[in-house]
Every structure is written in C-alpha cells, then in structure tokens.
Design a protein around this motif. Structure first.
Motif, mmCIF file in Angstrom:
data_model
loop_
_atom_site.group_PDB
_atom_site.id
_atom_site.type_symbol
_atom_site.label_atom_id
_atom_site.label_comp_id
_atom_site.label_asym_id
_atom_site.label_seq_id
_atom_site.Cartn_x
_atom_site.Cartn_y
_atom_site.Cartn_z
ATOM 1 N N MET A 1 0.849 -1.171 0.000
ATOM 2 C CA MET A 1 0.000 0.000 0.000
ATOM 3 C C MET A 1 0.897 1.236 0.000
ATOM 4 O O MET A 1 1.794 1.361 0.822
ATOM 5 C CB MET A 1 -0.913 -0.011 1.239
ATOM 6 C CG MET A 1 -1.785 1.199 1.326
ATOM 7 S SD MET A 1 -2.912 1.222 2.717
ATOM 8 C CE MET A 1 -4.015 -0.060 2.251
ATOM 9 N N THR A 2 0.596 2.147 -0.896
ATOM 10 C CA THR A 2 1.393 3.359 -1.000
ATOM 11 C C THR A 2 0.821 4.444 -0.082
ATOM 12 O O THR A 2 -0.266 4.284 0.494
ATOM 13 C CB THR A 2 1.396 3.869 -2.454
ATOM 14 O OG1 THR A 2 0.069 4.239 -2.818
ATOM 15 C CG2 THR A 2 1.919 2.809 -3.414
ATOM 16 N N ILE A 3 1.553 5.524 0.013
ATOM 17 C CA ILE A 3 1.125 6.649 0.845
ATOM 18 C C ILE A 3 -0.172 7.250 0.298
ATOM 19 O O ILE A 3 -1.066 7.621 1.060
ATOM 20 C CB ILE A 3 2.239 7.715 0.913
ATOM 21 C CG1 ILE A 3 3.458 7.173 1.632
ATOM 22 C CG2 ILE A 3 1.749 9.003 1.546
ATOM 23 C CD1 ILE A 3 3.230 6.924 3.099
ATOM 24 N N VAL A 4 -0.275 7.338 -1.026
ATOM 25 C CA VAL A 4 -1.472 7.916 -1.638
ATOM 26 C C VAL A 4 -2.696 7.054 -1.324
ATOM 27 O O VAL A 4 -3.769 7.581 -0.984
ATOM 28 C CB VAL A 4 -1.275 8.055 -3.166
ATOM 29 C CG1 VAL A 4 -2.549 8.525 -3.831
ATOM 30 C CG2 VAL A 4 -0.135 9.010 -3.471
ATOM 31 N N GLU A 5 -2.554 5.743 -1.406
ATOM 32 C CA GLU A 5 -3.663 4.851 -1.093
ATOM 33 C C GLU A 5 -4.061 4.963 0.369
ATOM 34 O O GLU A 5 -5.244 4.954 0.707
ATOM 35 C CB GLU A 5 -3.292 3.415 -1.434
ATOM 36 C CG GLU A 5 -3.130 3.167 -2.923
ATOM 37 C CD GLU A 5 -2.492 1.836 -3.236
ATOM 38 O OE1 GLU A 5 -1.925 1.200 -2.316
ATOM 39 O OE2 GLU A 5 -2.552 1.421 -4.407
ATOM 40 N N LEU A 6 -3.081 5.080 1.258
ATOM 41 C CA LEU A 6 -3.370 5.252 2.680
ATOM 42 C C LEU A 6 -4.103 6.567 2.933
ATOM 43 O O LEU A 6 -5.067 6.610 3.713
ATOM 44 C CB LEU A 6 -2.078 5.191 3.491
ATOM 45 C CG LEU A 6 -2.230 5.360 4.992
ATOM 46 C CD1 LEU A 6 -3.026 4.203 5.579
ATOM 47 C CD2 LEU A 6 -0.879 5.468 5.654
ATOM 48 N N LEU A 7 -3.666 7.636 2.279
ATOM 49 C CA LEU A 7 -4.341 8.923 2.448
ATOM 50 C C LEU A 7 -5.776 8.874 1.926
ATOM 51 O O LEU A 7 -6.683 9.443 2.547
ATOM 52 C CB LEU A 7 -3.559 10.027 1.739
ATOM 53 C CG LEU A 7 -2.252 10.435 2.400
ATOM 54 C CD1 LEU A 7 -1.512 11.446 1.542
ATOM 55 C CD2 LEU A 7 -2.500 11.000 3.783
ATOM 56 N N ILE A 8 -5.993 8.177 0.812
ATOM 57 C CA ILE A 8 -7.349 8.040 0.286
ATOM 58 C C ILE A 8 -8.222 7.273 1.272
ATOM 59 O O ILE A 8 -9.372 7.664 1.537
ATOM 60 C CB ILE A 8 -7.322 7.363 -1.098
ATOM 61 C CG1 ILE A 8 -6.710 8.310 -2.127
ATOM 62 C CG2 ILE A 8 -8.725 6.953 -1.530
ATOM 63 C CD1 ILE A 8 -6.444 7.684 -3.462
ATOM 64 N N LEU A 9 -7.702 6.194 1.846
ATOM 65 C CA LEU A 9 -8.463 5.432 2.840
ATOM 66 C C LEU A 9 -8.757 6.270 4.080
ATOM 67 O O LEU A 9 -9.845 6.177 4.653
ATOM 68 C CB LEU A 9 -7.718 4.155 3.216
ATOM 69 C CG LEU A 9 -7.806 3.017 2.208
ATOM 70 C CD1 LEU A 9 -6.912 1.864 2.636
ATOM 71 C CD2 LEU A 9 -9.231 2.546 2.051
#
Length: 97
Positions: A1-9
């Motif tokens: 999981m990338t940082i962008v995916e974590l921020l979206i979640l």
C-alpha cells in the motif's frame, strides 16, 4: 500500500466517521476524531455484520484493501452513540449539585 492509497483510505474513513457522527447527533471532535471514528466504525460495523451473517455492502477496494462504506457508517454511528452516552453520564454526574 502506497502513501497515496493510505491517504485516500483515511479521507474515506473521515467522511464515513463524520456521516456516522452526524446521524447520531454527537460530534466528539474534528477531522482526526472523524478518521478515528470511521476506522473504528469500519471494524465495529464489519463485526456486527459478520455476527448476523450479513454481506459487505458497497465495499471500496483501494490497493488491495477493502473498506466497507455502509458498515463503516453504521459502526461509526454506533460508536458515536456509545461515546455520547458515556460523555452524558460523566458530564451529567458533574453537573449535579
């Protein structure tokens, strides 16, 4: 999981937490609290759904991680209701003369 995916979640969790809090009518705080309530609501809502054998409704898959939107809102509402009752019991006992 990338940082962008974590921020979206985290953003989705904040939105679900805010919706759950507004359904109950009790707001515990700001954006970080809404994120926390949304994440706890997702776990609580999924647990309740699995106890009753209900399916995951409207799951959002980001980076291989599934986030249940509907159960997150339901769980956030339940969690906010419990927080509101606890807060009312604590503050209500302090206001007595």
């Amino acid at each position: 999981m990338t940082i962008v995916e974590l921020l979206i979640l985290l953003i989705i969790a904040a939105i679900c937490g805010a919706i759950g809090q507004s359904l109950v009518g009790y707001t515990a705080g700001g954006c970080l609290t809404s994120i926390f309530v949304g994440v706890v609501g997702a776990y609580l809502g999924l647990w309740v759904a699995r106890q009753f054998g209900l399916p995951e409704i409207l799951p959002l898959a980001i980076g291989g991680t599934s986030f249940p939107i509907v159960w997150s809102i339901v769980g956030a509402a339940l969690f906010s209701a419990v927080l509101g009752l606890i807060n009312r019991a604590i503050v209500g006992s302090r206001r007595r003369y």
